[in-house]
Design an enzyme around this catalytic site. Sequence first.
Site, PDB file in Angstrom:
ATOM      1  N   ARG A 134       0.725  -1.192  -0.015  1.00  0.00           N
ATOM      2  CA  ARG A 134      -0.067  -0.074   0.118  1.00  0.00           C
ATOM      3  C   ARG A 134       0.903   1.638  -0.041  1.00  0.00           C
ATOM      4  O   ARG A 134       0.498   2.241  -0.269  1.00  0.00           O
ATOM      5  CB  ARG A 134      -1.019   0.080   1.241  1.00  0.00           C
ATOM      6  CG  ARG A 134      -1.711   1.402   1.357  1.00  0.00           C
ATOM      7  CD  ARG A 134      -2.976   1.204   2.065  1.00  0.00           C
ATOM      8  NE  ARG A 134      -2.972   0.325   3.144  1.00  0.00           N
ATOM      9  CZ  ARG A 134      -2.495   0.521   4.295  1.00  0.00           C
ATOM     10  NH1 ARG A 134      -1.890   1.868   4.473  1.00  0.00           N
ATOM     11  NH2 ARG A 134      -2.615  -0.370   5.222  1.00  0.00           N
ATOM     12  N   TYR A 154     -16.828  18.123 -14.690  1.00  0.00           N
ATOM     13  CA  TYR A 154     -17.127  16.657 -14.422  1.00  0.00           C
ATOM     14  C   TYR A 154     -18.152  16.435 -13.435  1.00  0.00           C
ATOM     15  O   TYR A 154     -17.927  16.632 -12.455  1.00  0.00           O
ATOM     16  CB  TYR A 154     -15.758  15.760 -14.355  1.00  0.00           C
ATOM     17  CG  TYR A 154     -16.253  14.271 -14.208  1.00  0.00           C
ATOM     18  CD1 TYR A 154     -16.742  13.519 -15.235  1.00  0.00           C
ATOM     19  CD2 TYR A 154     -15.943  13.727 -13.197  1.00  0.00           C
ATOM     20  CE1 TYR A 154     -16.822  12.218 -15.126  1.00  0.00           C
ATOM     21  CE2 TYR A 154     -15.868  12.323 -12.996  1.00  0.00           C
ATOM     22  CZ  TYR A 154     -16.552  11.664 -13.838  1.00  0.00           C
ATOM     23  OH  TYR A 154     -16.879  10.269 -13.784  1.00  0.00           O
ATOM     24  N   ASP A 166      -7.459  19.955 -13.221  1.00  0.00           N
ATOM     25  CA  ASP A 166      -8.159  18.673 -13.757  1.00  0.00           C
ATOM     26  C   ASP A 166      -7.539  18.674 -15.171  1.00  0.00           C
ATOM     27  O   ASP A 166      -8.099  19.522 -15.891  1.00  0.00           O
ATOM     28  CB  ASP A 166      -9.553  18.227 -13.625  1.00  0.00           C
ATOM     29  CG  ASP A 166      -9.764  17.060 -14.209  1.00  0.00           C
ATOM     30  OD1 ASP A 166      -8.979  16.317 -15.060  1.00  0.00           O
ATOM     31  OD2 ASP A 166     -10.976  16.538 -13.709  1.00  0.00           O
ATOM     32  N   LYS A 200      -8.762   7.511 -18.875  1.00  0.00           N
ATOM     33  CA  LYS A 200      -9.025   8.251 -20.237  1.00  0.00           C
ATOM     34  C   LYS A 200      -7.756   8.274 -21.275  1.00  0.00           C
ATOM     35  O   LYS A 200      -7.351   7.270 -21.397  1.00  0.00           O
ATOM     36  CB  LYS A 200      -9.361   9.462 -19.957  1.00  0.00           C
ATOM     37  CG  LYS A 200     -10.539   9.738 -18.950  1.00  0.00           C
ATOM     38  CD  LYS A 200     -11.636   9.251 -18.921  1.00  0.00           C
ATOM     39  CE  LYS A 200     -12.631   8.824 -17.743  1.00  0.00           C
ATOM     40  NZ  LYS A 200     -12.959  10.226 -17.085  1.00  0.00           N
TER      41      LYS A 200
HETATM   42  C1  LIG Z   1     -13.428  10.609 -15.987  1.00  0.00           C
HETATM   43  C2  LIG Z   1     -13.071  11.757 -15.384  1.00  0.00           C
HETATM   44  C3  LIG Z   1     -12.814  11.913 -13.823  1.00  0.00           C
HETATM   45  C4  LIG Z   1     -12.864  10.842 -12.973  1.00  0.00           C
HETATM   46  O1  LIG Z   1     -12.074   9.891 -13.261  1.00  0.00           O
HETATM   47  P1  LIG Z   1     -12.367   8.230 -12.834  1.00  0.00           P
HETATM   48  O2  LIG Z   1     -10.933   7.832 -13.194  1.00  0.00           O
HETATM   49  O3  LIG Z   1     -13.717   7.808 -13.640  1.00  0.00           O
HETATM   50  O4  LIG Z   1     -12.463   8.139 -11.332  1.00  0.00           O
HETATM   51  C5  LIG Z   1     -12.490  13.380 -13.324  1.00  0.00           C
HETATM   52  N1  LIG Z   1     -12.359  14.433 -14.332  1.00  0.00           N
HETATM   53  C6  LIG Z   1     -12.835  14.434 -15.794  1.00  0.00           C
HETATM   54  C7  LIG Z   1     -12.533  15.429 -16.442  1.00  0.00           C
HETATM   55  C8  LIG Z   1     -13.069  12.901 -15.969  1.00  0.00           C
HETATM   56  O5  LIG Z   1     -13.235  12.959 -17.546  1.00  0.00           O
END
Ligand SMILES: *Cc1c(COP(=O)(O)O)cnc(C)c1O
Length: 379
Positions: free
Chosen positions: A46, A98, A170, A195
Amino acid sequence: MKIATKFIHAGSEPDPSTGAIMTPIYQTSTYVQASPGNHKGYEYARSQNPTRKALEDAYAIIENAKHGLAFSSGVAATDTVLKLLQPGDEVIAASDMYGGTYRLFSKVYEKFGIKFIYVDMNNVDNIKAVITTNTKLIWAETPTNPLMNIVDVKAVSEIAKAHKIILCVDNTFASPYLQNPLDLGADIVMHSATKYLGGHSDVVQGALMMNDDKLREQLYFIQKSCGAVPGPQDCFLVLRGIKTLHVRMQRHCENGIKIAHYLRNHLKVDKVFWCGFEDHPGYAVASKQMRGFGGMMSFELKDKNMEATMKVLSSTHLFSLAESLGGVESLINHPASMTHASIPREERIKNGLNDGLIRLSVGIEDADDLIEDLKNAIG
Ligand SMILES: *Cc1c(COP(=O)(O)O)cnc(C)c1O
């Protein structure tokens, strides 16, 4: 070093025991110590894992950061940043972001006494107007999901610095190929590595990158204490994904340009939200802080009857109807009922996210085939 070289070599050192060019998947929960405390920097998985370490080094390199941390999802990475806060602290966030981030803020953290103020970040004066002595974090996303609004990271970072507020960006939609928020003055970069970084729709993971040593220590402490760490298999997949990020992004951008223009010229299409159009309100800032415009876009049909929208969503064949984005294959999504369903309808519509909005994640297939697919679906 140029981006292509950097992305391929980021974090990869030949394995010290065998010379393996790819970092092995260290599928282990613990490490043997010669005597108590006499170990090679690895005690318990961990806290540390060599596959995760290789990925965390890569995360730092691709965002021009000093440190990288890997998490079991993008949301877990966001959650870790929020745990820096105390009850009574205030967070300024964008009104368009998001849906899962909004849900985490409003449904989980509000009840712990953290206050969230949502503003339209297209205009940075809106941020200045709501700063108080309790403001500890500004949460920005650019381009935004799904309306492709642009936040001027440099301008926001100057405000954040002047008030000693942490700015976290983000960077999921742009990916480090198109934009590096730390270079623009942000304190922390967050990614849903699910992504573009993973890029093959086969892994869920999140990342944080930062330069400040103290911030790294605080975030690592939360990572270890709260335990939202990714397994070594998932780390391996993202490490592999990063090696082709630049090649994939080049094609996402090329296809994005073609499809955005195709949609804009389509008689049945009303608005197209894509930050590469010169008349997009964020175009000047996007051109300054990004190296391209990517493959994400949204659009609305002229026919506002929901049946017309639903027909398009269920008629494409190459664009699969699914949540998520950033994979090699193209996806189509209905934010109002899918990715952004957790935002109350009134709130959503006030921010411009209409029921008829269709979001595309343009993949790296042949653009002509993708256009043909949209043509058949839109009619
Ligand atoms: C998908 C997404 C998230 C969340 O990420 P996960 O890997 O699904 O937990 C956060 N911000 C944006 C812009 C996203 O497209």
